[in-house]
Scaffold this motif. Structure first.
Motif, PDB file in Angstrom:
ATOM      1  N   ASP A  16       0.829  -1.210   0.000  1.00 19.53           N
ATOM      2  CA  ASP A  16       0.000   0.000   0.000  1.00 19.53           C
ATOM      3  C   ASP A  16       0.863   1.259   0.000  1.00 19.53           C
ATOM      4  OD1 ASP A  16      -2.282  -1.552   0.012  1.00 19.53           O
ATOM      5  OD2 ASP A  16      -2.501  -1.509   2.200  1.00 19.53           O
ATOM      6  N   LEU A  17       1.965   1.238   0.737  1.00 19.14           N
ATOM      7  CA  LEU A  17       2.880   2.385   0.744  1.00 19.14           C
ATOM      8  C   LEU A  17       3.466   2.623  -0.639  1.00 19.14           C
ATOM      9  CD1 LEU A  17       4.575   4.570   2.116  1.00 19.14           C
ATOM     10  CD2 LEU A  17       6.227   2.788   2.752  1.00 19.14           C
ATOM     11  N   ASN A  18       3.879   1.540  -1.300  1.00 18.99           N
ATOM     12  CA  ASN A  18       4.428   1.684  -2.654  1.00 18.99           C
ATOM     13  C   ASN A  18       3.385   2.238  -3.620  1.00 18.99           C
ATOM     14  OD1 ASN A  18       6.887   0.701  -1.799  1.00 18.99           O
ATOM     15  ND2 ASN A  18       6.455  -1.422  -2.405  1.00 18.99           N
ATOM     16  N   GLY A  19       2.133   1.779  -3.463  1.00 20.76           N
ATOM     17  CA  GLY A  19       1.066   2.288  -4.324  1.00 20.76           C
ATOM     18  C   GLY A  19       0.834   3.783  -4.123  1.00 20.76           C
ATOM     19  N   ASP A  20       0.837   4.222  -2.844  1.00 20.26           N
ATOM     20  CA  ASP A  20       0.660   5.649  -2.562  1.00 20.26           C
ATOM     21  C   ASP A  20       1.841   6.470  -3.074  1.00 20.26           C
ATOM     22  OD1 ASP A  20      -1.743   5.107  -1.354  1.00 20.26           O
ATOM     23  OD2 ASP A  20      -0.919   5.018   0.672  1.00 20.26           O
ATOM     24  N   ALA A  21       3.059   5.930  -2.934  1.00 25.43           N
ATOM     25  CA  ALA A  21       4.247   6.627  -3.429  1.00 25.43           C
ATOM     26  C   ALA A  21       4.207   6.755  -4.949  1.00 25.43           C
ATOM     27  CB  ALA A  21       5.509   5.895  -2.990  1.00 25.43           C
ATOM     28  N   SER A  22       3.738   5.702  -5.621  1.00 27.40           N
ATOM     29  CA  SER A  22       3.611   5.754  -7.077  1.00 27.40           C
ATOM     30  C   SER A  22       2.595   6.813  -7.500  1.00 27.40           C
ATOM     31  CB  SER A  22       3.193   4.376  -7.612  1.00 27.40           C
ATOM     32  OG  SER A  22       2.992   4.419  -9.016  1.00 27.40           O
ATOM     33  N   ALA A  23       1.455   6.879  -6.783  1.00 26.47           N
ATOM     34  CA  ALA A  23       0.449   7.900  -7.096  1.00 26.47           C
ATOM     35  C   ALA A  23       1.014   9.298  -6.886  1.00 26.47           C
ATOM     36  CB  ALA A  23      -0.793   7.689  -6.230  1.00 26.47           C
ATOM     37  N   LEU A  24       1.819   9.476  -5.834  1.00 23.99           N
ATOM     38  CA  LEU A  24       2.446  10.769  -5.578  1.00 23.99           C
ATOM     39  C   LEU A  24       3.436  11.120  -6.682  1.00 23.99           C
ATOM     40  CD1 LEU A  24       2.962  13.221  -3.793  1.00 23.99           C
ATOM     41  CD2 LEU A  24       4.588  11.837  -2.465  1.00 23.99           C
ATOM     42  N   PHE A  25       4.168  10.132  -7.172  1.00 27.41           N
ATOM     43  CA  PHE A  25       5.118  10.365  -8.260  1.00 27.41           C
ATOM     44  C   PHE A  25       4.385  10.837  -9.518  1.00 27.41           C
ATOM     45  CE2 PHE A  25       7.577   8.914 -11.933  1.00 27.41           C
ATOM     46  CZ  PHE A  25       8.825   9.462 -11.647  1.00 27.41           C
ATOM     47  N   ASN A  26       3.267  10.171  -9.851  1.00 30.92           N
ATOM     48  CA  ASN A  26       2.483  10.578 -11.017  1.00 30.92           C
ATOM     49  C   ASN A  26       1.882  11.967 -10.826  1.00 30.92           C
ATOM     50  OD1 ASN A  26       2.947   8.172 -12.435  1.00 30.92           O
ATOM     51  ND2 ASN A  26       1.210   7.155 -11.471  1.00 30.92           N
ATOM     52  N   GLN A  27       1.483  12.263  -9.596  1.00 31.13           N
ATOM     53  CA  GLN A  27       0.904  13.575  -9.324  1.00 31.13           C
ATOM     54  C   GLN A  27       1.938  14.677  -9.495  1.00 31.13           C
ATOM     55  OE1 GLN A  27      -2.176  14.373  -8.992  1.00 31.13           O
ATOM     56  NE2 GLN A  27      -1.717  16.541  -8.710  1.00 31.13           N
ATOM     57  N   ASN A  28       3.169  14.425  -9.125  1.00 27.80           N
ATOM     58  CA  ASN A  28       4.238  15.409  -9.332  1.00 27.80           C
ATOM     59  C   ASN A  28       4.401  15.734 -10.817  1.00 27.80           C
ATOM     60  OD1 ASN A  28       5.027  15.904  -6.670  1.00 27.80           O
ATOM     61  ND2 ASN A  28       6.303  14.069  -6.608  1.00 27.80           N
ATOM     62  N   THR A  29       4.278  14.693 -11.654  1.00 26.28           N
ATOM     63  CA  THR A  29       4.371  14.904 -13.099  1.00 26.28           C
ATOM     64  C   THR A  29       3.202  15.746 -13.605  1.00 26.28           C
ATOM     65  OG1 THR A  29       5.525  12.793 -13.368  1.00 26.28           O
ATOM     66  CG2 THR A  29       4.524  13.764 -15.334  1.00 26.28           C
ATOM     67  N   SER A  30       1.987  15.429 -13.122  1.00 27.10           N
ATOM     68  CA  SER A  30       0.811  16.211 -13.530  1.00 27.10           C
ATOM     69  C   SER A  30       0.949  17.665 -13.106  1.00 27.10           C
ATOM     70  CB  SER A  30      -0.459  15.606 -12.912  1.00 27.10           C
ATOM     71  OG  SER A  30      -0.666  14.284 -13.379  1.00 27.10           O
ATOM     72  N   LEU A  31       1.467  17.894 -11.902  1.00 30.10           N
ATOM     73  CA  LEU A  31       1.660  19.255 -11.404  1.00 30.10           C
ATOM     74  C   LEU A  31       2.684  20.000 -12.261  1.00 30.10           C
ATOM     75  CD1 LEU A  31       1.197  21.477  -9.315  1.00 30.10           C
ATOM     76  CD2 LEU A  31       2.886  20.346  -7.840  1.00 30.10           C
ATOM     77  N   ALA A  32       3.783  19.328 -12.617  1.00 27.73           N
ATOM     78  CA  ALA A  32       4.817  19.962 -13.448  1.00 27.73           C
ATOM     79  C   ALA A  32       4.262  20.322 -14.821  1.00 27.73           C
ATOM     80  CB  ALA A  32       6.020  19.029 -13.573  1.00 27.73           C
ATOM     81  N   ASN A  33       3.448  19.441 -15.401  1.00 26.26           N
ATOM     82  CA  ASN A  33       2.856  19.719 -16.711  1.00 26.26           C
ATOM     83  C   ASN A  33       1.880  20.898 -16.640  1.00 26.26           C
ATOM     84  OD1 ASN A  33       4.293  17.665 -17.950  1.00 26.26           O
ATOM     85  ND2 ASN A  33       2.671  16.149 -17.705  1.00 26.26           N
TER      86      ASN A  33
END
Length: 446
Positions: free
Chosen positions: A206-223
């Motif tokens: 579950d921690l890895n899943g949340d970290a992955s979602a946070l990583f994708n969110q950082n990309t969306s924010l940068a875009n």
């Protein structure tokens, strides 16, 4: 049991210290970007946006065209000069019997003059043209204001999209922290023999899943930031931060919106001006049925010196003036056809104004319905988030003492994240609808 609780307490304190330390390091080590306010974004955009700059230049062109000379109200003056030299074979015999023969007769011809032409009357068409130029200038200004408003709306919507993305990122960071806390508790339980390997593995997944979602969110924010930089016509790689909440203006009333839309909507204003321009076109075609009277004047100099004529030298110098008239008696009924088509075009322009208002009014009502619905959702989701936070606090305490399972804690965690995201999205949607309503009613630029 007491030792177990003490270990859990120490782990939670350690985690809190790490989170606070990371925040302090981020804030003071120079990597934290300056906060860009929405007003800053609008100011930069209106100064640099290419669409706004082009619209401003087009408006200036329309302003430059509003002159008496461009409308034909002023005279035209031109200067001309010419010199010509010729060598020819001349053989001339006149009635008196005198003959002139020259195989290399030279001729020099010089002509210069200043001429003026002034239209005195053309059926008042020149005044109609001047009024039309002023109308084009007014339309250019409205087009410029429309470009400003559209750019502002795009900047506002893009800015608050970044706010939304940033808020979602913060929620995901909180979820990662909660998942990390759950992993720590699972490790402690396993080490003291009160937990299982399965609980620990599931917590890590579950921690890895949340970290992955946070990583994708950082990309969306940068875009999203790149999109705003593009609107502001600046380096797309520039990084910045925005405010941490969506700010809504005073609630909008439908009756006021409809009144302002009818008076200030730029599309309606442009169509109304096009209707006025169509009326001027119709008057212009009618004016062409009348005669055109011009005043002509000038001062000319002519010098002709030749060996190929009995008159070897001729010079003329002096002014001239006169009046000319032009009246079209018959042109195959083309003038009548132009007037008829102009009348139809004027009628169509009136219909377009009515059609556009009908479409705008319907769109305004639908948009306002969505806006009111979003405002109600904000209130509902705000209450729901309070309950989700309270439920999470209880679940964390219950999980720390072992009264609920990891699956139950994870479900409560998901509900909290979902409640956060729904409220954030409702706020963003309401801001978008608010901006579109202000744009539609011409109230975005005060």
């Amino acid at each position: 049991m007491i030792d177990h609780l003490i270990k859990i307490g120490f782990l939670m304190i350690k985690q809190a210290i790490l989170i606070v330390s990371a925040f302090l390091v981020l804030h003071y080590n120079g990597t934290c970007q300056d906060v860009m306010s929405m007003n800053d974004a609008i100011r930069i955009g209106l100064e640099n946006n290419y669409g706004v700059l082009i619209a401003r230049n087009e408006s200036q062109i329309a302003a430059n065209n509003v002159t008496w000379g461009n409308a034909g109200l002023l005279p035209s003056v031109n200067i001309n000069a010419a010199y010509d030299k010729a060598i020819s074979s001349a053989d001339i015999k006149v009635v008196s019997g005198t003959e002139l023969q020259d195989t290399k007769a030279q001729t020099d011809w010089i002509n210069a003059g200043v001429n003026l032409k002034w239209t005195l009357f053309d059926g008042l068409n020149m005044f109609i043209r001047y009024d039309r130029l002023k109308k084009m200038h007014d339309m250019g200004e409205v087009e410029f204001r429309k470009a400003v408003e559209n750019t502002m709306a795009n900047i506002i919507i893009t800015y608050f999209d970044i706010v939304q993305q940033q808020m979602v990122k913060r929620v995901l960071e909180e979820q990662v922290a909660l998942s990390q806390e759950r992993v720590n508790i699972a490790e402690t339980r396993k080490s003291v023999g009160s937990g299982s390997e399965l609980d620990l593995l599931q917590a890590q997944v579950d921690l890895n899943g949340d970290a992955s979602a946070l990583f994708n969110q950082n990309t969306s924010l940068a875009n999203a930031k790149t999109g705003l930089n593009e609107l502001l016509s600046r380096d797309a790689s520039l990084d910045f931060r925005v405010i941490d909440t969506v700010i809504l203006g005073p609630q909008l009333a439908l009756d006021t919106l409809r009144k302002y839309t009818l008076q200030h909507n730029k599309d309606l204003l442009l169509l109304s001006m096009q209707k006025d321009a169509a009326l001027l076109d119709m008057k212009s075609f009618k004016a062409e049925r009348l005669p055109v009277i011009n005043f002509n004047s000038g001062y000319n100099f002519l010098r002709n010196e030749t060996q190929a004529s009995f008159i070897q030298y001729n010079r003329q110098l002096g002014p001239h003036f006169g009046i000319s008239a032009d009246f079209n008696l018959f042109d195959g009924f083309n003038q009548h056809r132009k007037v008829q088509n102009a009348q139809i075009a004027f009628l169509n322009s009136e219909l377009q104004v009515q059609q556009t208002w009908n479409q705008l009014d319907a769109y305004l009502i639908r948009l306002n319905n969505d806006y009111q619905n979003d405002l109600q959702l904000i209130g509902f989701e705000s209450e729901n988030l309070k309950l989700a936070i309270k439920n999470m606090d209880i679940a964390k305490e219950s999980y720390s003492i072992g009264t609920i399972s990891p699956i139950q804690l994870r479900e409560v965690q998901k509900n909290l994240m979902s409640a956060n995201n729904r409220l954030i999205y409702a706020l963003y949607k309401a801001k978008v609808k608010e901006t579109e309503l202000l744009l539609l009613s011409g109230q975005l630029v005060k």
